[in-house]
Design a protein around this motif. Structure first.
Motif, PDB file in Angstrom:
ATOM      1  N   THR A   1      -1.467  -3.323   5.726  1.00  0.00           N
ATOM      2  CA  THR A   1      -2.408  -2.442   6.259  1.00  0.00           C
ATOM      3  C   THR A   1      -3.484  -1.861   5.270  1.00  0.00           C
ATOM      4  N   PHE A   2      -4.694  -2.308   5.297  1.00  0.00           N
ATOM      5  CA  PHE A   2      -5.960  -1.553   4.457  1.00  0.00           C
ATOM      6  C   PHE A   2      -6.625  -0.831   5.533  1.00  0.00           C
ATOM      7  N   SER A   3      -6.451   0.475   5.665  1.00  0.00           N
ATOM      8  CA  SER A   3      -7.158   1.324   6.326  1.00  0.00           C
ATOM      9  C   SER A   3      -8.553   1.787   5.850  1.00  0.00           C
ATOM     10  N   SER A   4      -8.652   1.389   4.422  1.00  0.00           N
ATOM     11  CA  SER A   4      -9.718   1.894   3.882  1.00  0.00           C
ATOM     12  C   SER A   4     -10.053   0.612   2.940  1.00  0.00           C
ATOM     13  N   SER A   5     -11.486   0.674   2.634  1.00  0.00           N
ATOM     14  CA  SER A   5     -11.870  -0.582   1.644  1.00  0.00           C
ATOM     15  C   SER A   5     -11.634  -0.049   0.288  1.00  0.00           C
ATOM     16  N   PRO A   6     -11.444  -1.289  -0.478  1.00  0.00           N
ATOM     17  CA  PRO A   6     -11.548  -0.971  -1.943  1.00  0.00           C
ATOM     18  C   PRO A   6     -12.690  -0.235  -2.667  1.00  0.00           C
ATOM     19  N   ALA A   7     -12.318   0.744  -3.289  1.00  0.00           N
ATOM     20  CA  ALA A   7     -13.647   1.609  -3.723  1.00  0.00           C
ATOM     21  C   ALA A   7     -14.850   0.707  -4.355  1.00  0.00           C
ATOM     22  N   ALA A   8     -16.022   1.559  -3.936  1.00  0.00           N
ATOM     23  CA  ALA A   8     -17.271   0.840  -4.309  1.00  0.00           C
ATOM     24  C   ALA A   8     -17.253   0.517  -5.919  1.00  0.00           C
ATOM     25  N   ALA A   9     -16.469   1.298  -6.768  1.00  0.00           N
ATOM     26  CA  ALA A   9     -16.509   1.202  -8.227  1.00  0.00           C
ATOM     27  C   ALA A   9     -15.812  -0.062  -8.537  1.00  0.00           C
ATOM     28  N   SER A  10     -15.067  -0.880  -7.423  1.00  0.00           N
ATOM     29  CA  SER A  10     -14.389  -2.152  -7.637  1.00  0.00           C
ATOM     30  C   SER A  10     -14.799  -3.109  -7.040  1.00  0.00           C
ATOM     31  N   ALA A  11     -16.155  -3.118  -6.518  1.00  0.00           N
ATOM     32  CA  ALA A  11     -16.584  -3.911  -5.656  1.00  0.00           C
ATOM     33  C   ALA A  11     -16.979  -5.320  -6.379  1.00  0.00           C
ATOM     34  N   GLY A  12     -16.278  -6.258  -5.667  1.00  0.00           N
ATOM     35  CA  GLY A  12     -16.035  -7.782  -6.000  1.00  0.00           C
ATOM     36  C   GLY A  12     -15.010  -8.001  -7.021  1.00  0.00           C
ATOM     37  N   HIS A  13     -14.247  -7.063  -7.163  1.00  0.00           N
ATOM     38  CA  HIS A  13     -13.304  -7.277  -8.105  1.00  0.00           C
ATOM     39  C   HIS A  13     -11.877  -7.912  -7.546  1.00  0.00           C
ATOM     40  N   LEU A  14     -11.731  -7.436  -6.090  1.00  0.00           N
ATOM     41  CA  LEU A  14     -10.445  -7.897  -5.567  1.00  0.00           C
ATOM     42  C   LEU A  14     -10.560  -9.244  -4.614  1.00  0.00           C
ATOM     43  N   SER A  15      -9.839 -10.222  -4.774  1.00  0.00           N
ATOM     44  CA  SER A  15      -9.436 -11.371  -4.104  1.00  0.00           C
ATOM     45  C   SER A  15      -8.405 -11.191  -3.210  1.00  0.00           C
ATOM     46  N   ILE A  16      -8.202 -11.474  -1.984  1.00  0.00           N
ATOM     47  CA  ILE A  16      -7.055 -11.192  -0.994  1.00  0.00           C
ATOM     48  C   ILE A  16      -6.821 -12.645  -0.541  1.00  0.00           C
ATOM     49  N   THR A  17      -5.698 -13.049  -0.851  1.00  0.00           N
ATOM     50  CA  THR A  17      -4.904 -14.344  -0.317  1.00  0.00           C
ATOM     51  C   THR A  17      -3.786 -14.030   0.614  1.00  0.00           C
ATOM     52  N   VAL A  18      -3.677 -14.554   1.765  1.00  0.00           N
ATOM     53  CA  VAL A  18      -2.445 -14.185   2.597  1.00  0.00           C
ATOM     54  C   VAL A  18      -1.880 -15.621   3.011  1.00  0.00           C
ATOM     55  N   SER A  19      -0.837 -15.686   2.701  1.00  0.00           N
ATOM     56  CA  SER A  19       0.290 -16.938   2.935  1.00  0.00           C
ATOM     57  C   SER A  19       1.014 -16.952   4.119  1.00  0.00           C
ATOM     58  N   ALA A  20       1.547 -15.683   4.334  1.00  0.00           N
ATOM     59  CA  ALA A  20       2.262 -15.446   5.282  1.00  0.00           C
ATOM     60  C   ALA A  20       2.389 -13.948   5.754  1.00  0.00           C
ATOM     61  N   GLY A  21       3.148 -13.533   6.714  1.00  0.00           N
ATOM     62  CA  GLY A  21       3.134 -12.162   7.360  1.00  0.00           C
ATOM     63  C   GLY A  21       1.847 -11.821   8.024  1.00  0.00           C
ATOM     64  N   THR A  22       1.559 -10.390   8.186  1.00  0.00           N
ATOM     65  CA  THR A  22       0.539  -9.925   8.711  1.00  0.00           C
ATOM     66  C   THR A  22      -0.255  -8.938   7.915  1.00  0.00           C
ATOM     67  N   VAL A  23      -1.658  -9.150   8.140  1.00  0.00           N
ATOM     68  CA  VAL A  23      -2.634  -8.425   7.244  1.00  0.00           C
ATOM     69  C   VAL A  23      -3.680  -7.832   8.313  1.00  0.00           C
ATOM     70  N   LYS A  24      -3.827  -6.502   8.142  1.00  0.00           N
ATOM     71  CA  LYS A  24      -4.921  -5.873   8.867  1.00  0.00           C
ATOM     72  C   LYS A  24      -5.844  -5.103   7.795  1.00  0.00           C
TER      73      LYS A  24
END
Length: 188
Positions: A77-100
């Protein structure tokens, strides 16, 4: 590494004013692991993170350039966004389970290969990924409170299931190659 495949459990909570900084190697949350970043806490991820347990990010989290979060099971659960200082740095891949995800802000890419990903919103949308890939057995749900306030919304590609709940507002572009189902829920 936090937790194990079974039997034993391990939990790590970063409380308000607490700080977690990882090394550049991969961090793994196994099925019996639980990592919680409370509101007011800070986590600095300098390497990739793989989750098969429970991950909850409510505080400030920054990601080094080129890092990937991969959900292979469990719940994230990502209730907050990645900080603006890391804009464009994070890639998210979901292969199973639940992500919010409360927001797509500051993500580099979002690739869904399986499991269910729910965009809970509302989205602030200062920096969105250019496209969202919803592949094969993946489900992407836009919750009722989800609202893109940007006219530059991502393009949806792939062949998974997209669910749009009543009240969700989104100026999305759907690629003509998108080959599966878009389900629009409405209240009668």
């Amino acid at each position: 590494t936090l937790g194990a495949a079974s039997l034993s459990t391990a939990s790590l909570t970063i409380a308000p004013s607490g700080i977690l900084t990882t090394g550049t190697g991969k961090t793994t949350i196994n099925p019996t692991g639980n990592l919680t970043l409370q509101s007011g806490g800070t986590a600095n991820f300098n390497g990739n993170l793989t989750n098969a347990g429970i991950l909850s990010l409510a505080g400030t989290h920054t990601w080094a350039a080129g890092t990937t979060f991969t959900n292979t099971g469990g719940t994230a659960t990502f209730s907050s966004s990645p900080a603006a200082a890391s804009a464009g740095h994070l890639s998210i891949t979901v292969s199973a389970g639940t992500v919010k995800l409360a927001s797509l802000d500051n993500l580099s890419t979002l690739t869904l290969n399986g499991g269910t990903t729910t965009l809970t919103g509302p989205d602030i949308t200062s920096s969105l990924p250019p496209s969202i890939a919803v592949n094969a057995t993946a489900t992407l749900e836009f919750a009722a409170s989800y609202n893109f306030d940007s006219l530059t919304a991502p393009t949806l590609t792939g062949a998974g299931l997209i669910i749009i709940d009543p009240g969700a507002t989104l100026p999305l572009a759907v690629d003509t190659a998108f080959s599966d189902t878009i389900q629009i829920n409405r209240t009668l």
